[in-house]
Design a protein around this motif. Structure first.
Motif, PDB file in Angstrom:
ATOM      1  N   LYS A 147       0.836  -1.207   0.000  1.00  0.00           N
ATOM      2  CA  LYS A 147       0.000   0.000   0.000  1.00  0.00           C
ATOM      3  C   LYS A 147       0.868   1.253   0.000  1.00  0.00           C
ATOM      4  CE  LYS A 147      -3.820  -2.194   2.543  1.00  0.00           C
ATOM      5  NZ  LYS A 147      -4.522  -2.254   3.845  1.00  0.00           N
ATOM      6  N   MET A 148       1.902   1.254   0.847  1.00  0.00           N
ATOM      7  CA  MET A 148       2.767   2.421   0.942  1.00  0.00           C
ATOM      8  C   MET A 148       3.511   2.662  -0.371  1.00  0.00           C
ATOM      9  SD  MET A 148       3.826   5.003   2.538  1.00  0.00           S
ATOM     10  CE  MET A 148       3.012   4.682   4.099  1.00  0.00           C
ATOM     11  N   MET A 149       3.979   1.613  -1.010  1.00  0.00           N
ATOM     12  CA  MET A 149       4.699   1.771  -2.273  1.00  0.00           C
ATOM     13  C   MET A 149       3.790   2.376  -3.350  1.00  0.00           C
ATOM     14  SD  MET A 149       7.785   0.964  -1.768  1.00  0.00           S
ATOM     15  CE  MET A 149       7.555   1.653  -0.123  1.00  0.00           C
ATOM     16  N   ILE A 150       2.544   1.948  -3.389  1.00  0.00           N
ATOM     17  CA  ILE A 150       1.605   2.487  -4.377  1.00  0.00           C
ATOM     18  C   ILE A 150       1.327   3.966  -4.099  1.00  0.00           C
ATOM     19  CG2 ILE A 150      -0.744   2.343  -5.283  1.00  0.00           C
ATOM     20  CD1 ILE A 150      -0.646  -0.678  -4.716  1.00  0.00           C
ATOM     21  N   ILE A 151       1.082   4.294  -2.825  1.00  0.00           N
ATOM     22  CA  ILE A 151       0.775   5.680  -2.470  1.00  0.00           C
ATOM     23  C   ILE A 151       1.965   6.590  -2.731  1.00  0.00           C
ATOM     24  CG2 ILE A 151       0.206   7.222  -0.548  1.00  0.00           C
ATOM     25  CD1 ILE A 151      -1.420   4.895   0.639  1.00  0.00           C
ATOM     26  N   VAL A 152       3.151   6.150  -2.357  1.00  0.00           N
ATOM     27  CA  VAL A 152       4.357   6.945  -2.610  1.00  0.00           C
ATOM     28  C   VAL A 152       4.549   7.164  -4.108  1.00  0.00           C
ATOM     29  CG1 VAL A 152       6.887   6.893  -2.513  1.00  0.00           C
ATOM     30  CG2 VAL A 152       5.553   6.350  -0.477  1.00  0.00           C
ATOM     31  N   SER A 153       4.302   6.128  -4.913  1.00  0.00           N
ATOM     32  CA  SER A 153       4.418   6.256  -6.371  1.00  0.00           C
ATOM     33  C   SER A 153       3.416   7.278  -6.910  1.00  0.00           C
ATOM     34  CB  SER A 153       4.186   4.903  -7.038  1.00  0.00           C
ATOM     35  OG  SER A 153       5.163   3.965  -6.623  1.00  0.00           O
ATOM     36  N   LEU A 154       2.186   7.259  -6.376  1.00  0.00           N
ATOM     37  CA  LEU A 154       1.175   8.229  -6.803  1.00  0.00           C
ATOM     38  C   LEU A 154       1.591   9.656  -6.456  1.00  0.00           C
ATOM     39  CD1 LEU A 154      -2.082   6.323  -5.733  1.00  0.00           C
ATOM     40  CD2 LEU A 154      -1.338   6.790  -8.077  1.00  0.00           C
ATOM     41  N   TYR A 155       2.139   9.836  -5.267  1.00  0.00           N
ATOM     42  CA  TYR A 155       2.591  11.169  -4.844  1.00  0.00           C
ATOM     43  C   TYR A 155       3.773  11.654  -5.692  1.00  0.00           C
ATOM     44  CZ  TYR A 155      -0.270  12.503  -0.843  1.00  0.00           C
ATOM     45  OH  TYR A 155      -1.309  12.935  -0.052  1.00  0.00           O
ATOM     46  N   LEU A 156       4.669  10.751  -6.030  1.00  0.00           N
ATOM     47  CA  LEU A 156       5.800  11.132  -6.882  1.00  0.00           C
ATOM     48  C   LEU A 156       5.326  11.503  -8.283  1.00  0.00           C
ATOM     49  CD1 LEU A 156       8.476   8.494  -5.811  1.00  0.00           C
ATOM     50  CD2 LEU A 156       8.482  10.945  -5.306  1.00  0.00           C
ATOM     51  N   LEU A 157       4.341  10.783  -8.794  1.00  0.00           N
ATOM     52  CA  LEU A 157       3.782  11.109 -10.101  1.00  0.00           C
ATOM     53  C   LEU A 157       3.126  12.488 -10.078  1.00  0.00           C
ATOM     54  CD1 LEU A 157       3.087  10.218 -12.989  1.00  0.00           C
ATOM     55  CD2 LEU A 157       1.000   9.160 -12.081  1.00  0.00           C
ATOM     56  N   TYR A 158       2.371  12.760  -9.003  1.00  0.00           N
ATOM     57  CA  TYR A 158       1.749  14.078  -8.871  1.00  0.00           C
ATOM     58  C   TYR A 158       2.820  15.160  -8.769  1.00  0.00           C
ATOM     59  CZ  TYR A 158      -1.040  17.939  -7.095  1.00  0.00           C
ATOM     60  OH  TYR A 158      -1.627  19.172  -6.935  1.00  0.00           O
ATOM     61  N   ALA A 159       3.893  14.889  -8.008  1.00  0.00           N
ATOM     62  CA  ALA A 159       4.982  15.861  -7.864  1.00  0.00           C
ATOM     63  C   ALA A 159       5.630  16.166  -9.208  1.00  0.00           C
ATOM     64  CB  ALA A 159       6.029  15.321  -6.889  1.00  0.00           C
ATOM     65  N   TRP A 160       5.784  15.142 -10.033  1.00  0.00           N
ATOM     66  CA  TRP A 160       6.404  15.311 -11.348  1.00  0.00           C
ATOM     67  C   TRP A 160       5.555  16.187 -12.257  1.00  0.00           C
ATOM     68  CZ3 TRP A 160       5.510  11.592 -15.855  1.00  0.00           C
ATOM     69  CH2 TRP A 160       6.285  11.973 -16.952  1.00  0.00           C
ATOM     70  N   LYS A 161       4.252  16.007 -12.225  1.00  0.00           N
ATOM     71  CA  LYS A 161       3.368  16.706 -13.149  1.00  0.00           C
ATOM     72  C   LYS A 161       2.818  18.027 -12.600  1.00  0.00           C
ATOM     73  CE  LYS A 161       3.270  13.995 -16.757  1.00  0.00           C
ATOM     74  NZ  LYS A 161       3.728  14.481 -18.080  1.00  0.00           N
ATOM     75  N   PHE A 162       2.754  18.173 -11.268  1.00  0.00           N
ATOM     76  CA  PHE A 162       2.056  19.329 -10.699  1.00  0.00           C
ATOM     77  C   PHE A 162       2.909  20.114  -9.695  1.00  0.00           C
ATOM     78  CE2 PHE A 162      -1.203  16.419 -12.168  1.00  0.00           C
ATOM     79  CZ  PHE A 162      -2.096  17.262 -12.820  1.00  0.00           C
ATOM     80  N   ARG A 163       3.097  19.595  -8.495  1.00  0.00           N
ATOM     81  CA  ARG A 163       3.799  20.347  -7.453  1.00  0.00           C
ATOM     82  C   ARG A 163       4.987  19.546  -6.939  1.00  0.00           C
ATOM     83  NH1 ARG A 163      -1.172  22.914  -3.905  1.00  0.00           N
ATOM     84  NH2 ARG A 163      -2.340  21.089  -4.586  1.00  0.00           N
ATOM     85  N   VAL A 164       6.167  20.073  -7.164  1.00  0.00           N
ATOM     86  CA  VAL A 164       7.385  19.309  -6.899  1.00  0.00           C
ATOM     87  C   VAL A 164       7.555  18.977  -5.419  1.00  0.00           C
ATOM     88  CG1 VAL A 164       8.858  21.354  -6.638  1.00  0.00           C
ATOM     89  CG2 VAL A 164       9.850  19.174  -7.422  1.00  0.00           C
ATOM     90  N   TYR A 165       7.018  19.823  -4.516  1.00  0.00           N
ATOM     91  CA  TYR A 165       7.247  19.558  -3.099  1.00  0.00           C
ATOM     92  C   TYR A 165       6.505  18.307  -2.616  1.00  0.00           C
ATOM     93  CZ  TYR A 165       2.707  21.580  -1.650  1.00  0.00           C
ATOM     94  OH  TYR A 165       1.375  21.837  -1.448  1.00  0.00           O
ATOM     95  N   TYR A 166       5.590  17.785  -3.423  1.00  0.00           N
ATOM     96  CA  TYR A 166       4.946  16.535  -3.053  1.00  0.00           C
ATOM     97  C   TYR A 166       5.938  15.371  -3.053  1.00  0.00           C
ATOM     98  CZ  TYR A 166       0.081  17.798  -2.384  1.00  0.00           C
ATOM     99  OH  TYR A 166      -1.076  18.296  -1.862  1.00  0.00           O
ATOM    100  N   ALA A 167       7.067  15.545  -3.746  1.00  0.00           N
ATOM    101  CA  ALA A 167       8.122  14.539  -3.679  1.00  0.00           C
ATOM    102  C   ALA A 167       8.713  14.492  -2.277  1.00  0.00           C
ATOM    103  CB  ALA A 167       9.213  14.857  -4.707  1.00  0.00           C
ATOM    104  N   VAL A 168       8.797  15.641  -1.621  1.00  0.00           N
ATOM    105  CA  VAL A 168       9.297  15.686  -0.237  1.00  0.00           C
ATOM    106  C   VAL A 168       8.310  14.980   0.695  1.00  0.00           C
ATOM    107  CG1 VAL A 168      10.146  17.188   1.610  1.00  0.00           C
ATOM    108  CG2 VAL A 168      10.414  17.881  -0.778  1.00  0.00           C
ATOM    109  N   ILE A 169       7.017  15.177   0.454  1.00  0.00           N
ATOM    110  CA  ILE A 169       6.008  14.472   1.249  1.00  0.00           C
ATOM    111  C   ILE A 169       6.145  12.967   1.049  1.00  0.00           C
ATOM    112  CG2 ILE A 169       3.536  14.124   1.624  1.00  0.00           C
ATOM    113  CD1 ILE A 169       3.057  16.977   0.697  1.00  0.00           C
ATOM    114  N   ALA A 170       6.350  12.549  -0.196  1.00  0.00           N
ATOM    115  CA  ALA A 170       6.498  11.119  -0.498  1.00  0.00           C
ATOM    116  C   ALA A 170       7.706  10.531   0.216  1.00  0.00           C
ATOM    117  CB  ALA A 170       6.621  10.915  -2.007  1.00  0.00           C
ATOM    118  N   VAL A 171       8.826  11.249   0.196  1.00  0.00           N
ATOM    119  CA  VAL A 171      10.041  10.768   0.860  1.00  0.00           C
ATOM    120  C   VAL A 171       9.817  10.683   2.367  1.00  0.00           C
ATOM    121  CG1 VAL A 171      12.441  11.353   1.405  1.00  0.00           C
ATOM    122  CG2 VAL A 171      11.593  11.597  -0.940  1.00  0.00           C
ATOM    123  N   LEU A 172       9.144  11.681   2.937  1.00  0.00           N
ATOM    124  CA  LEU A 172       8.874  11.659   4.376  1.00  0.00           C
ATOM    125  C   LEU A 172       7.944  10.515   4.742  1.00  0.00           C
ATOM    126  CD1 LEU A 172       9.227  12.868   7.149  1.00  0.00           C
ATOM    127  CD2 LEU A 172       7.422  14.522   6.626  1.00  0.00           C
TER     128      LEU A 172
END
Length: 351
Positions: A147-172
């Motif tokens: 579940k965590m891997m899927i959610i982190v992947s979704l957040y990274l995808l959103y960070a790539w296309k929309f708001r880059v700081y969501y990558a920081v949320i994904a890493v955290l």
């Protein structure tokens, strides 16, 4: 307080509450321009102007442009349908999972602000859909790791296309998941190692993360939407000022009425305290949605420029707390469908 936690809500009451909140959201949707101030619609105006007057393919790519491209592709009618469906889905979701009185109290308070902030074109509508998908993933019969891997992947995808700081949320989120899954000395070593890694990250990264708050507020003094803004406690200077500034922001969020006693501040702090109580009462601190809510809040303390934007972003992820299963004795643990004795062994294999 014990009665708030122990009092159970029957299914009929949950249905009634969902219908009431859906009707209330409908009224807000149709009459919001009558009673809401203009700054509630700034993001919508920005997105609408981008769609009408800008060539989105060649314009500067930022979060507003990326969001405008989504709304332009699906068209104005379907954009309105999307935000209505997203709002309705969240209301049904939180009411369906409001098993105890404290859940229902929090659902009413959260959904009121949710409807006020999100029944208009904004970047948050896409985040709401993203987090609804995360809640759906957590309802599947998968391990917490998957579940965590899927959610982190979704957040990274959103960070790539929309708001880059969501990558920081994904890493955290990922870091919190690793820590939550460890015990004893290993947990201590992991925490120390992560702190050392944070210290090794160049100071420019931390400065940019913190300065976003001060930059956003630089030219807002005296404007109609500036009454709830605040600046950093310390001037950003690398990693050493991150914790004091983040703690100061958290204090402003949790104790907003101490700085300004108005209805907005009281509702915000009440919502945040109830969210915290509902989260920790579930006792399920390794659940992916617990980590999602925690990571979003922590990152918000780094850069949110005012209470209004914090509250708007909070409403787009706080509803995920209803997807966290209570960890309680069997006779107290709410479940939407009772499990027959013959199914118990089968069910345990997938938990």
């Amino acid at each position: 307080m014990k009665k708030l936690y122990s009092t159970r809500i029957n299914p009929e009451m949950r249905v009634i509450c969902a219908i009431f909140l859906l009707l209330l959201s409908g009224l807000i949707y149709f009459y919001q321009r009558v009673f809401l101030p203009d700054y509630f619609f700034i993001d919508e105006k920005t997105i609408t102007d981008l769609i009408r007057y800008t060539d989105l393919d060649i314009s500067l790519q930022d979060s507003f442009t990326s969001t405008a491209m989504v709304y332009a592709v699906i068209g104005p009618e379907w954009s309105q349908i999307l935000l209505l469906l997203a709002t309705g889905a969240v209301i049904v979701y939180v009411c369906k999972r409001s098993y105890r009185l404290i859940d229902l109290l929090f659902a009413f308070l959260l959904m009121l602000s949710f409807a006020l902030f999100n029944l208009k074109l904004s970047k948050e509508v896409i985040v709401i859909v993203l987090n609804l998908v995360a809640c759906s993933v957590c309802a599947m019969q998968l391990s917490n790791r998957k579940k965590m891997m899927i959610i982190v992947s979704l957040y990274l995808l959103y960070a790539w296309k929309f708001r880059v700081y969501y990558a920081v949320i994904a890493v955290l989120m990922l870091a919190l998941h690793v820590v939550a899954g460890s015990r004893g000395k290993l947990r201590v070593c992991l925490i120390v190692g992560m702190l050392l890694l944070c210290c090794a990250i160049p100071g420019d990264f931390w400065d940019q993360l913190q300065q976003a708050r001060d930059v956003a507020n630089a030219n807002r003094e005296g404007l109609s939407d500036s009454k709830t803004m605040f600046t950093n406690f310390l001037a950003p200077s690398g990693v050493l000022t991150v914790l004091p500034n983040a703690l100061f922001a958290a204090m402003r969020f949790y104790f907003a009425p101490l700085f300004s006693v108005r209805a907005q501040e009281i509702i915000l702090s009440s919502t945040l305290w109830l969210l915290t109580l509902v989260m920790f009462k579930r006792g399920n601190r390794s659940h992916p949605l617990f980590l999602l809510v925690a990571a979003n809040f922590v990152i918000q303390t780094f850069f949110e420029p005012d209470l209004g934007s914090f509250f708007r972003h909070l409403s787009a992820y706080a509803f995920c707390v209803f997807g966290i299963r209570y960890l309680a004795p069997d006779d107290e643990n709410p479940s939407p469908e009772p499990i027959a004795p013959g199914q118990a062994a089968f069910t345990r294999r997938f938990e």
